[in-house]
Design an enzyme around this catalytic site. Structure first.
Site, mmCIF file in Angstrom:
data_model
loop_
_atom_site.group_PDB
_atom_site.id
_atom_site.type_symbol
_atom_site.label_atom_id
_atom_site.label_comp_id
_atom_site.label_asym_id
_atom_site.label_seq_id
_atom_site.Cartn_x
_atom_site.Cartn_y
_atom_site.Cartn_z
ATOM 1 N N SER A 178 -9.388 2.188 2.915
ATOM 2 C CA SER A 178 -8.480 3.161 2.127
ATOM 3 C C SER A 178 -7.286 2.130 1.275
ATOM 4 C CB SER A 178 -7.501 3.887 2.924
ATOM 5 O OG SER A 178 -7.099 3.147 3.920
ATOM 6 N N SER A 184 -10.064 -0.171 6.993
ATOM 7 C CA SER A 184 -9.666 -0.070 5.793
ATOM 8 C C SER A 184 -8.834 -1.317 5.246
ATOM 9 C CB SER A 184 -8.620 1.028 5.663
ATOM 10 O OG SER A 184 -9.354 2.193 5.743
ATOM 11 N N LYS A 239 0.941 -1.202 0.163
ATOM 12 C CA LYS A 239 0.018 -0.041 -0.108
ATOM 13 C C LYS A 239 0.879 1.166 -0.006
ATOM 14 C CE LYS A 239 -3.666 2.255 2.654
ATOM 15 N NZ LYS A 239 -4.711 2.014 3.732
#
Length: 414
Positions: free
Chosen positions: A131, A155, A62
């Site tokens: 996210s 998330s 990420k």
């Protein structure tokens, strides 16, 4: 999806070389990512390592997690082209275990609210969640066997549910957050995405070297407490259908299942999660807010503007509520192995709504610090639905064992 466990077994048996395993992921990214848009960067030159338990395993990171050989832009124009000098510790843990970092996956700006360009791999008209949008979508689309994400509200678990992947938000601080862009130091948690619970266990074993992740097997007749979280607002019919399906499969497979209610202090902790999150976000993003206010993504900017007047007293009071909630939640697990609840309010919202979905069924467990595992259950209207398995703080192996039990129960339920 690509199973980490299956790849490891084939590599260990000599049926597949680590280089060939990495090449498969490169090919899958080339073939699929133009439609899913899970990656902000794909390192096409990344090669397999020659040793380590995770050799031959391609991993996506990420893009709020620092990497020394790729920019870390945090989903924000403010950090366009920003190049860290060092890998974050969690990235080094993967590399030392032999994994190959093949790219950076999309994140909402500073892991907050504003949607990314990533599309749901099951229906491009819907969000993959946030996210950790890119990590969930990359695994759910079958591009890579393992990806890192983070959870401050919901998330990891929510996008995993939307994309049909397994995922774990480990116990708080199981994995280090040094080198991860901070949003809330009391909540931010690094998590993993994979195709099933066994893959997550093997990923954590390789990364951490913790013996408790070795030899995890499906739980036998787990004692499950079902929590519907009525205090977290209404659930959509699809999510309720998924939970009922999971309960029925678990009971048929021999689990004892009971509906339970949570103590008042735990419910109150759900209410104050945003106070802790937003107060800390103002400190973690103070430089960006003061020096680059107008460049902050619009939904995040509006949220920061709205919460700018939160006081230290409100924050301290909220922390006291959280501590009471954690104490009382520990007592809930007396006589129970795990809790079972919704992973998300329903199926993934339509992309046109510009929403990554609500974390309202996740945020309590993030605040409490408990390990949570998403288990894919079914599809409704072509979109995945998952349920969330939650264990006592520190009992990450128990959460994975119960999730593995539920996966098998669902597979055998017909």
């Amino acid at each position: 999806m690509i199973s980490l466990a299956d790849l490891q077994r084939r590599i260990e048996a000599g049926e597949l070389s680590p280089d060939a395993a990495i090449a498969q992921s490169h090919a899958a990214i080339e073939a699929k990512d133009k439609d899913v848009r899970a990656f902000v960067r794909h390192d096409t030159a990344a090669k397999a390592q020659v040793s380590g338990p995770l050799r031959g395993i391609a991993v996506g990171i990420k893009d709020i997690i620092d990497t020394a050989n790729m920019p870390t832009e945090m989903g924000s124009e403010i950090y366009r082209g920003w190049q860290p000098r060092a890998d974050a510790p969690v990235v080094m843990m993967l590399k030392r275990a032999g994994a190959t970092i093949v790219g950076k996956t999309t994140t909402t700006a500073f892991a907050s609210r504003d949607p990314t360009p990533t599309l749901n791999p099951h229906n491009p008209g819907h969000t993959p969640g946030g996210s950790s949008s890119g990590s969930a979508a990359a695994v759910g689309a079958g591009m890579i066997p393992l990806a890192l994400g983070t959870q401050t509200g919901g998330s990891v678990i929510r996008p995993a549910a939307y994309c049909g992947a397994a995922a774990i938000k480990p116990s708080f601080r199981m994995l280090p957050t040094v080198g991860v862009k901070c949003y809330s130091w009391a909540l931010d948690t690094v998590g993993l995405f994979g195709s099933r619970a066994e893959d997550l266990a093997r990923g954590l074993l390789g990364m951490t070297g913790r013996s408790e992740f070795s030899g995890i097997a499906p739980a036998k007749s787990p004692r499950i407490g079902v929590v519907r979280q009525e205090f977290a607002e209404a659930v959509e019919p699809a999510a309720e259908e998924g939970l009922r399906t999971a309960i029925k499969a678990a009971e048929k497979a021999g689990a004892s299942v009971q509906i339970i209610d949570l103590p008042v202090a735990v419910k109150e902790a759900w209410r104050i999660h945003p106070i802790i999150q937003d107060f800390e976000a103002h400190r973690a993003l103070a430089w960006e807010f003061d020096q680059h206010h107008d460049e902050i993504a619009p939904l995040l900017r509006a949220s920061l503007d709205e919460t700018v007047r939160l006081t230290p007293k409100e924050y301290d009071d909220a922390r006291r509520v959280a501590r009471r909630g954690r104490r009382e939640l520990g007592e809930v697990f007396e006589g129970l192995d795990v809790l079972l609840t919704y992973s998300a309010p329903g199926t993934a919202p339509a992309k046109e709504l510009a929403s990554t979905g609500s974390p309202r069924y996740n945020r309590l467990w993030t605040l409490m610090g408990n390990p949570c595992v998403n288990v894919p259950v079914m599809k409704v209207g072509g979109l995945p639905i998952g349920v969330q398995v939650i264990a006592r703080f520190g009992n990450d192996p128990g959460a994975l064992a119960a999730a593995w039990f539920l996966e098998n129960a669902l597979a055998n339920s017909g």
